[in-house]
Design a protein around this motif. Structure first.
Motif, mmCIF file in Angstrom:
data_model
loop_
_atom_site.group_PDB
_atom_site.id
_atom_site.type_symbol
_atom_site.label_atom_id
_atom_site.label_comp_id
_atom_site.label_asym_id
_atom_site.label_seq_id
_atom_site.Cartn_x
_atom_site.Cartn_y
_atom_site.Cartn_z
ATOM 1 N N UNK A 271 50.021 24.675 -6.055
ATOM 2 C CA UNK A 271 49.884 23.991 -4.758
ATOM 3 C C UNK A 271 49.299 24.923 -3.702
ATOM 4 N N UNK A 272 49.081 24.356 -2.521
ATOM 5 C CA UNK A 272 48.316 25.064 -1.485
ATOM 6 C C UNK A 272 49.082 26.185 -0.790
ATOM 7 N N UNK A 273 50.332 26.407 -1.177
ATOM 8 C CA UNK A 273 51.060 27.520 -0.558
ATOM 9 C C UNK A 273 50.379 28.867 -0.882
ATOM 10 N N UNK A 274 49.600 28.884 -1.952
ATOM 11 C CA UNK A 274 48.922 30.140 -2.346
ATOM 12 C C UNK A 274 48.024 30.683 -1.226
ATOM 13 N N UNK A 275 47.522 29.792 -0.373
ATOM 14 C CA UNK A 275 46.594 30.248 0.672
ATOM 15 C C UNK A 275 47.323 30.925 1.834
ATOM 16 N N UNK A 276 48.663 30.798 1.831
ATOM 17 C CA UNK A 276 49.444 31.438 2.915
ATOM 18 C C UNK A 276 49.856 32.852 2.531
ATOM 19 N N UNK A 277 49.554 33.249 1.302
ATOM 20 C CA UNK A 277 49.935 34.587 0.858
ATOM 21 C C UNK A 277 49.285 35.638 1.764
ATOM 22 N N UNK A 280 45.401 39.347 0.973
ATOM 23 C CA UNK A 280 44.089 38.685 0.918
ATOM 24 C C UNK A 280 43.653 38.455 -0.517
ATOM 25 N N UNK A 281 43.837 39.460 -1.385
ATOM 26 C CA UNK A 281 43.343 39.346 -2.766
ATOM 27 C C UNK A 281 43.968 38.155 -3.485
ATOM 28 N N UNK A 282 45.250 37.946 -3.247
ATOM 29 C CA UNK A 282 45.941 36.831 -3.923
ATOM 30 C C UNK A 282 45.448 35.502 -3.362
ATOM 31 N N UNK A 283 45.412 35.388 -2.049
ATOM 32 C CA UNK A 283 44.959 34.119 -1.448
ATOM 33 C C UNK A 283 43.507 33.836 -1.846
ATOM 34 N N UNK A 284 42.662 34.871 -1.773
ATOM 35 C CA UNK A 284 41.235 34.679 -2.083
ATOM 36 C C UNK A 284 41.023 34.343 -3.556
ATOM 37 N N UNK A 325 35.435 38.676 -4.534
ATOM 38 C CA UNK A 325 36.093 37.838 -3.516
ATOM 39 C C UNK A 325 36.098 38.539 -2.148
ATOM 40 N N UNK A 326 36.056 39.889 -2.189
ATOM 41 C CA UNK A 326 36.105 40.666 -0.946
ATOM 42 C C UNK A 326 34.910 40.392 -0.037
ATOM 43 N N UNK A 327 33.865 39.781 -0.561
ATOM 44 C CA UNK A 327 32.702 39.432 0.277
ATOM 45 C C UNK A 327 33.128 38.533 1.435
ATOM 46 N N UNK A 328 34.267 37.874 1.298
ATOM 47 C CA UNK A 328 34.731 36.973 2.369
ATOM 48 C C UNK A 328 35.920 37.518 3.133
ATOM 49 N N UNK A 329 36.090 38.832 3.120
ATOM 50 C CA UNK A 329 37.233 39.478 3.801
ATOM 51 C C UNK A 329 37.325 39.043 5.268
ATOM 52 N N UNK A 330 36.181 38.933 5.949
ATOM 53 C CA UNK A 330 36.201 38.596 7.375
ATOM 54 C C UNK A 330 35.730 37.181 7.658
ATOM 55 N N UNK A 331 35.460 36.425 6.598
ATOM 56 C CA UNK A 331 34.926 35.070 6.780
ATOM 57 C C UNK A 331 35.180 34.275 5.495
ATOM 58 N N UNK A 332 36.177 33.375 5.564
ATOM 59 C CA UNK A 332 36.589 32.676 4.330
ATOM 60 C C UNK A 332 35.447 31.875 3.701
#
Ligand code: URP
Ligand code: ZN
Ligand code: ZN
Length: 481
Positions: A271-277, A280-284, A325-332
């Motif tokens: 579920x979408x709770x993963x995006x609240x981690x 950053x690496x886990x959410x991304x 995934x780190x390419x989006x560190x400052x911009x999802x």
């Protein structure tokens, strides 16, 4: 080259029975009780286990060039990981850049896929439109065994298909006996919402699901289905993830429309709770489109699968490692979209589907193999345990246990979205083209052993739709009014 799977229970889409399965030269030669076979035949003891058609994952993206990078899993490692999980065939996607030739892209993907260790086929994406695209679609169907075309309704400014493309391509696909498929998300809405969120200072991965609320998918799903309805073509929706999209599929099917729906193992279980981690690496790692959804969507998707309104399960296997995934560190919006799972689809679905009573074993076979083979017209070559079918088989140990982890998986990616999940019911042996390629944790694969599978056009449902079109053709003009 012969192999006997002895003493197991054969489980197909419609029955279960005790039988031996004898494979010769890549095909199933005989299914029956207590078979006598020539000396020198390799024997697999399947007592207490289930012998099922190998899984078909109808939605993968091996080594896809996407969002400024290339998916880390290539056709070698990806098909090997599939075999370790009982999946013996994938259908991947050729995605030509807009303005470029479908044929050139097809040949490029064919070359990349030569290292595959299991069988594979291709959908081809229609990302732009002119007469040459129509011509290439025809060549692909008539000469290269492609019978499905993909349309991304998202990814504005890149590969997005607008309504003009959808209408032209769906119509052409009908003429050719090919199935249009869609990634249903309104790309314009996503684009505008992304801009808004960034302007509000929301730059982290939590912005990803916020920019793709359920309405984004519901609108596009309904639009694709209604376009297909007007043109009287079948349509297949990949990765249905919301109640809104599922409702459109269900309603259309209840009205007699030939609409097919796919659900991802990930959307059923995460579920979408993963995006609240906060990491950053886990959410991304979970950034994919459509995104993971609130828990209640999972209940609806399971019901969609149980009711038959969703027919196939897939993974959308499209892996990017943390450094990508780190390419989006400052911009999802710059996080490459995609997650993995080709190795785990069958075991997580067995664990959460069969072990809980949501699915019978036969339904499990349908949604992991047979339905995809039928919809994409590879049946009974694939998706069956029957004499003459390809010997692509998984021997399933219903008592086998494992804890899924990126530390032990075969997938070429540093994260596993099912990390830590304990499953009961795992493949003990996988047979691909009649050869034992996976045995109790050990892979034994040959680079390039996979065959490209040509899929003929005009799957049986085309005939059914054709009869209805004859009675009520599209665009008939009422001359009395
Ligand atoms: O996020 C995803 N799903 N990446 C792969 C491309 C697609 O949309 O299927
Ligand atoms: Zn997609
Ligand atoms: Zn995809």
């Amino acid at each position: 080259m012969s192999l006997l799977i002895k003493g197991g229970t054969v489980v197909t889409a419609d029955q279960s029975f005790m039988a031996d399965v004898y494979c010769v030269d890549g095909k199933i030669a005989k299914v029956g009780a207590d078979l006598t076979v020539p000396g020198g035949t390799e024997v697999i003891d399947a007592a207490g286990q289930y012998v099922m058609p190998g899984g078909i994952d109808p939605h993968t993206h091996m080594q896809l060039p996407f969002m400024g990078t290339v998916a880390s899993e290539d056709f070698y490692s990806g098909t090997a990981a599939g075999l370790a999980g009982g999946t013996t065939c994938i259908i991947d996607f050729v995605i030509p850049a807009p303005g470029t030739s479908l044929m050139s892209a097809f040949h490029q993907w064919r070359e990349w896929a030569e290292k595959s260790v299991s069988d594979y086929a291709f959908h081809v994406a229609v990302t732009w439109w002119d007469e040459s695209v129509a011509q290439d679609m025809e060549t692909l169907v008539k000469e290269h065994g492609v019978n499905s075309f993909k349309h991304f309704m998202a990814y504005k400014g890149a590969i997005m298909a607008d309504d003009e493309i959808l209408v032209n391509s769906f119509s052409k696909a009908w003429d050719l006996g090919a199935l249009p498929t869609v990634h249903a998300e309104n790309g314009e809405l996503v684009y505008q919402l992304q801009k808004k969120l960034l302007a509000m200072g929301i730059t982290g991965p939590e912005g990803h699901p916020q920019s793709r609320p359920p309405e984004v998918e519901g609108e596009a799903a309904n639009r694709a289905i209604r376009i297909a309805q007007a043109l009287k073509t079948p349509v297949y929706l990949v990765h249905v993830s919301t109640e809104e999209a599922l409702d459109s599929v269900t309603r259309a099917r209840s009205e007699g429309q030939r609409v097919f729906g796919e659900v991802l193992a990930g959307h059923l279980l995460i579920d979408d709770s993963v995006y609240k981690n906060k990491d950053f690496d886990v959410a991304a790692a979970h950034v994919m489109s459509p995104p993971f959804r609130p828990k209640k969507a999972q209940d609806a998707l399971w019901k969609g699968l149980q009711s038959g309104n969703l027919q196939t399960t897939a993974t959308d296997h499209c892996c990017f490692c943390a450094d990508q995934k780190a390419a989006g560190k400052d911009d999802f919006t710059k996080i490459p979209n995609g997650t993995g799972g080709v190795e785990n689809r069958m075991e997580v679905l067995w664990n959460a589907g069969v072990n809980t009573g949501r699915l019978t074993m036969n339904e499990f076979v349908k949604v992991t193999s047979t339905n995809a083979a039928q919809i994409f017209n590879m049946y009974p070559r694939k998706g069956a345990i029957a004499e003459g079918s390809d010997a692509d088989i998984v021997v399933w140990d219903p008592k086998g246990k494992k804890t899924i982890s990126a530390k032990t998986h075969h997938q070429n990616v540093d994260y596993n979205i099912f990390e830590g999940m304990e499953v009961t019911g795992i493949p003990s042996h996988t047979i691909s083209q009649g050869k034992l390629v996976y045995c109790n944790g050990k892979l034994n694969v040959v680079r390039g052993a996979g065959n490209y599978i040509k899929r003929p056009p005009f799957a049986p449902y085309f005939d059914a739709i054709g009869k209805m079109r004859d009675m009520d053709p599209p665009f008939s003009v009422d001359r009395d009014s």
